[in-house]
Design an enzyme around this catalytic site. Structure first.
Site, PDB file in Angstrom:
ATOM      1  N   ARG A 239      24.045  52.346  54.287  1.00  0.00           N
ATOM      2  CA  ARG A 239      24.690  52.125  53.000  1.00  0.00           C
ATOM      3  C   ARG A 239      26.144  52.545  53.131  1.00  0.00           C
ATOM      4  O   ARG A 239      26.453  53.523  53.829  1.00  0.00           O
ATOM      5  CB  ARG A 239      24.006  52.937  51.884  1.00  0.00           C
ATOM      6  CG  ARG A 239      22.622  52.432  51.506  1.00  0.00           C
ATOM      7  CD  ARG A 239      22.676  51.054  50.835  1.00  0.00           C
ATOM      8  NE  ARG A 239      21.361  50.547  50.482  1.00  0.00           N
ATOM      9  CZ  ARG A 239      20.682  49.628  51.180  1.00  0.00           C
ATOM     10  NH1 ARG A 239      21.200  49.120  52.287  1.00  0.00           N
ATOM     11  NH2 ARG A 239      19.518  49.199  50.767  1.00  0.00           N
ATOM     12  N   HIS A 287      26.178  42.234  54.748  1.00  0.00           N
ATOM     13  CA  HIS A 287      24.854  42.856  54.527  1.00  0.00           C
ATOM     14  C   HIS A 287      23.721  41.960  55.062  1.00  0.00           C
ATOM     15  O   HIS A 287      22.831  41.540  54.313  1.00  0.00           O
ATOM     16  CB  HIS A 287      24.640  43.155  53.028  1.00  0.00           C
ATOM     17  CG  HIS A 287      23.612  44.221  52.787  1.00  0.00           C
ATOM     18  ND1 HIS A 287      23.764  45.210  51.842  1.00  0.00           N
ATOM     19  CD2 HIS A 287      22.410  44.446  53.374  1.00  0.00           C
ATOM     20  CE1 HIS A 287      22.703  46.006  51.867  1.00  0.00           C
ATOM     21  NE2 HIS A 287      21.860  45.561  52.786  1.00  0.00           N
TER      22      HIS A 287
END
Ligand code: NAP
Length: 324
Positions: A239, A287
């Site tokens: 993250r 991502h």
């Protein structure tokens, strides 16, 4: 078999009609769970919403999630279609709601493949050769064996372990770091704050696979990045907020780090004006390291729901205090 007169239990998907691929997810869930009435939460009446004890979600924006959860007074647990669930933790804590995250061997395989691909990208100096081509420069760089390239995986959970094992199988000198001490064949294992201080100075490539918690937020910052040897590189598949971005940019600007491959960001999509987009020592990915594979994920979710309906047992859930 369900009696044809008995209404099927309602199983809402906490997703908006406007979300891309929601119709496809719903139809796949309907095929996998023929004894459930799969629907979008937006299509249920208040009376129906009050009967719901389990729901499925795929990390919706926080403001939508809270509004939806407020409409489900009897919800007991929430099944996520994602492995990372930090966006759900705060909402679940205040409602004492159990969260079951996706643990899928296919996801671990995809992450291990990405770890190998981007480790090789750094190990075989692809960013430097791409720059040389742009500069029309013919300049072989020193080569070294994979066994002389020290890769440290931060986080040895479902995904980190699979990555460490794949990198080891491909000849890299692999270390791993976790909260509690672990033993993995062929991998140098470290744990705790002292372990981090020991392993970073002997690391050429750091691969971040930690969940985002109060303890891991900005774990990589000016102080910890300074422990890496000069010319180390970094890959973040976890993250964005596990790394202090300003500190990372400073380390790159000062050429203390060779390159950063970033798949995750504090704000996604990465804002168009962000410096990371154009930094010569940064590779930006949208991502994509390990996307949920609907074919396997939906079968896993279906098994969880069927077991719950049959036995009342909720699958192992996230530790809300620990945060992962
Ligand atoms: P996991 O199974 O929960 O494992 C987490 C690991 O991190 C464990 O080894 C744990 O240590 C360690 N850890 C947690 N807090 C720590 C701390 N304070 N200090 C040291 N180690 C700590 O998680 P996972 O399934 O491997 O997933 C990891 C993360 O990958 C997810 O949270 C998500 O953010 C990210 N992800 C990214 C993508 C993508 O496409 N980019 C896809 C899926 C997931 P212990 O073993 O000691 O508990």
């Amino acid at each position: 078999m369900t009696d044809s007169k008995t209404p099927l239990p309602l199983l809402p998907l906490l997703a908006s009609k406007s979300t891309a691929s929601v119709a496809q997810t719903l139809s796949q869930l309907r095929i996998a769970l023929p004894n459930e009435h799969l629907c979008l939460i937006e299509d249920l009446t208040p009376k129906q919403l009050a009967t719901v004890d389990v729901a499925i979600t795929a990390n919706p924006p926080a403001q939508h999630l809270d509004a939806w959860l407020d409409q489900l007074p009897n919800l007991v647990w929430l099944q996520s279609l994602w492995a990372g669930v930090e966006q759900l933790i705060a909402s679940a804590r205040i409602r004492q709601l159990q969260i079951v995250r996706l643990v899928d061997p296919e996801l671990a395989r995809a992450m291990a493949e990405a770890a190998l691909a981007w480790t090789l990208y750094l190990h075989r100096q692809m960013p430097e050769y791409a720059q040389q081509q742009r500069d029309q420069q013919w300049q072989p760089l020193p080569w070294r064996r994979a066994s002389n390239c020290r890769v440290t995986v931060l986080g040895l959970g479902e995904l980190g372990r699979a990555c460490a094992e794949r990198l080891h199988a491909n000849g890299f000198d692999v270390a791993g770091w976790s909260r509690s001490s672990r033993t993995l064949p062929g991998i140098r294992c470290y744990s705790g704050a002292a372990g981090l201080a020991d392993v970073l100075p002997v690391t050429d490539i750091v691969l971040v696979l930690l969940p985002l918690t109060d303890q891991t937020r900005a774990l990589l910052n000016t102080q910890t990045l300074a422990l890496l040897p000069p010319g180390a590189a970094l890959i973040n598949f976890a993250r964005g907020a596990v790394i202090n971005t300003e500190d990372l940019l400073e380390a790159l600007d000062q050429r203390k780090l060779r390159h950063a491959v970033l798949d995750v960001f504090e704000t996604e999509p990465l804002p168009i004006e962000h410096r990371l987009w154009t930094h010569p020592l940064v590779t930006v990915l949208p991502h994509i390291a390990a996307p949920t594979d609907p074919a396997s994920a939906i079968q896993i979710v279906a098994r969880h729901i069927e077991t719950y309906r049959r036995t009342g047992k909720i699958p192992p859930s996230v530790d809300l205090q620990r945060g992962f």
